[in-house]
Design a protein around this motif. Structure first.
Motif, short mmCIF file in Angstrom:
data_model
loop_
_atom_site.label_atom_id
_atom_site.label_comp_id
_atom_site.label_asym_id
_atom_site.label_seq_id
_atom_site.Cartn_x
_atom_site.Cartn_y
_atom_site.Cartn_z
N PHE A 60 9.33 57.36 -2.72
CA PHE A 60 9.24 55.82 -1.98
C PHE A 60 10.92 55.99 -1.06
CE2 PHE A 60 7.45 54.37 -6.13
CZ PHE A 60 6.89 54.19 -5.10
N LYS A 61 9.74 55.78 0.60
CA LYS A 61 10.77 55.75 1.71
C LYS A 61 11.93 54.07 1.19
CE LYS A 61 11.21 57.05 5.76
NZ LYS A 61 12.13 57.34 5.88
N LYS A 65 7.17 49.62 -0.51
CA LYS A 65 6.61 47.88 -1.13
C LYS A 65 5.65 48.45 -1.94
CE LYS A 65 9.08 44.41 -0.18
NZ LYS A 65 10.77 44.93 -0.69
N LEU A 66 6.08 48.02 -3.99
CA LEU A 66 4.11 47.66 -4.31
C LEU A 66 4.06 46.73 -4.12
CD1 LEU A 66 6.83 50.13 -5.33
CD2 LEU A 66 4.98 50.42 -6.89
N ARG A 80 2.15 40.47 -4.84
CA ARG A 80 3.32 40.59 -4.99
C ARG A 80 3.89 40.98 -4.98
NH1 ARG A 80 5.16 40.62 -11.16
NH2 ARG A 80 3.44 42.43 -11.23
N TYR A 81 5.10 40.95 -3.51
CA TYR A 81 5.92 42.19 -3.50
C TYR A 81 6.81 43.00 -4.20
CZ TYR A 81 3.29 40.40 0.62
OH TYR A 81 1.69 40.08 1.64
N MET A 82 7.16 43.61 -4.41
CA MET A 82 8.18 44.38 -5.28
C MET A 82 8.80 46.05 -4.76
SD MET A 82 6.72 44.53 -9.03
CE MET A 82 5.15 45.54 -8.06
N SER A 83 9.67 46.19 -5.06
CA SER A 83 10.34 46.92 -4.36
C SER A 83 10.25 48.23 -5.91
CB SER A 83 11.76 46.85 -3.98
OG SER A 83 12.91 46.42 -5.10
N PRO A 84 10.31 49.12 -5.20
CA PRO A 84 10.46 50.67 -7.01
C PRO A 84 11.02 49.62 -7.45
CG PRO A 84 9.64 51.72 -4.49
CD PRO A 84 10.53 49.88 -3.96
N GLN A 85 12.34 49.70 -7.45
CA GLN A 85 12.74 48.65 -8.57
C GLN A 85 13.02 47.50 -9.17
OE1 GLN A 85 16.08 50.70 -9.78
NE2 GLN A 85 15.10 49.05 -11.24
N ASP A 86 11.99 46.55 -8.54
CA ASP A 86 11.48 46.14 -9.30
C ASP A 86 10.64 45.82 -10.50
OD1 ASP A 86 12.77 43.82 -7.29
OD2 ASP A 86 11.36 43.86 -6.11
N TYR A 87 9.27 46.78 -9.92
CA TYR A 87 8.51 47.62 -10.56
C TYR A 87 9.20 47.80 -12.00
CZ TYR A 87 4.45 49.88 -12.39
OH TYR A 87 3.88 50.56 -12.96
N TYR A 156 -1.01 49.34 -2.69
CA TYR A 156 -1.25 47.72 -2.17
C TYR A 156 -2.43 48.22 -3.72
CZ TYR A 156 -3.26 44.16 -0.69
OH TYR A 156 -4.31 42.47 -0.11
N TRP A 157 -2.53 47.46 -4.51
CA TRP A 157 -3.54 47.97 -4.87
C TRP A 157 -4.14 46.19 -5.82
CZ3 TRP A 157 1.39 48.66 -7.12
CH2 TRP A 157 1.88 47.82 -8.29
N THR A 158 -5.84 46.55 -6.42
CA THR A 158 -5.99 45.63 -7.23
C THR A 158 -7.23 46.33 -8.85
OG1 THR A 158 -7.12 43.52 -7.40
CG2 THR A 158 -8.64 45.65 -6.08
N GLN A 159 -7.06 45.41 -9.44
CA GLN A 159 -7.83 46.41 -10.33
C GLN A 159 -9.71 45.78 -10.44
OE1 GLN A 159 -6.62 44.35 -14.02
NE2 GLN A 159 -4.54 45.18 -14.04
#
Length: 173
Positions: A60-61, A65-66, A80-87, A156-159
């Protein structure tokens, strides 16, 4: 003079260590296909199997965001906005405790210059030996090629759901 020389030696040591660290995973981001393959591979593993979070972060740059999206309890779609570390902090333990394999089953790619948008359809399993996925969805992955490597800028994803099935054009033939 000694202080200036010491500062230069320290700076050189830091630069050498960064360049060594950079080359450690450079083969994992040298082209688009390998970068996407590495993304799926690094979060996947059997129950109890630790993930390589150092490699995950390397993809990741900075400030990437994830962004998961889905319906809340009222039926409204939210993100929901997460950093790689949040994920890692929110999902890492769950992935190890439950087992999780995510595999790409279809890809639609658009590139202009040094930016690429990938619609990557996935299936998720608890174990590599499972034959039926417990979940499917689409990852919208934005990437940058800086001329040296690929960087993930956002995911950015959805199920998939009964109300929101994956369209035919994003499924394998």
């Amino acid at each position: 003079m000694k202080l200036k020389l010491l500062s230069l030696v320290c700076l050189f040591s830091v630069l050498v260590s960064f360049s060594q660290d950079d080359s450690k995973y450079l083969d994992k981001v040298k082209d688009l296909d390998i970068t996407i393959e590495t993304l799926y591979g690094v979060i996947s593993g059997e129950k109890g199997e630790e993930r390589n979070w150092e490699l995950f972060n390397y993809l990741f740059k900075p400030n990437a965001k994830l962004i998961p999206s889905g319906k809340d309890q009222t039926g409204t779609y939210r993100v929901r906005y997460m950093s790689p570390q949040d994920y890692i902090d929110t999902s890492g333990k769950w992935l190890v405790d439950n087992g999780f394999y995510e595999q790409e089953i279809h890809r639609a790619t658009q590139t202009f210059g040094n930016i690429t948008q990938v619609f990557s359809t996935y299936e998720a399993f608890r174990s590599k030996s499972d034959t039926e996925p417990f979940m499917r969805g689409i990852n919208s992955i934005q990437l940058l090629n800086d001329g040296k490597r690929w960087w993930i800028v956002n995911i950015y994803w959805t199920q998939e759901s009964k109300e929101n099935p994956i369209p035919k054009e994003y499924l394998p033939d």
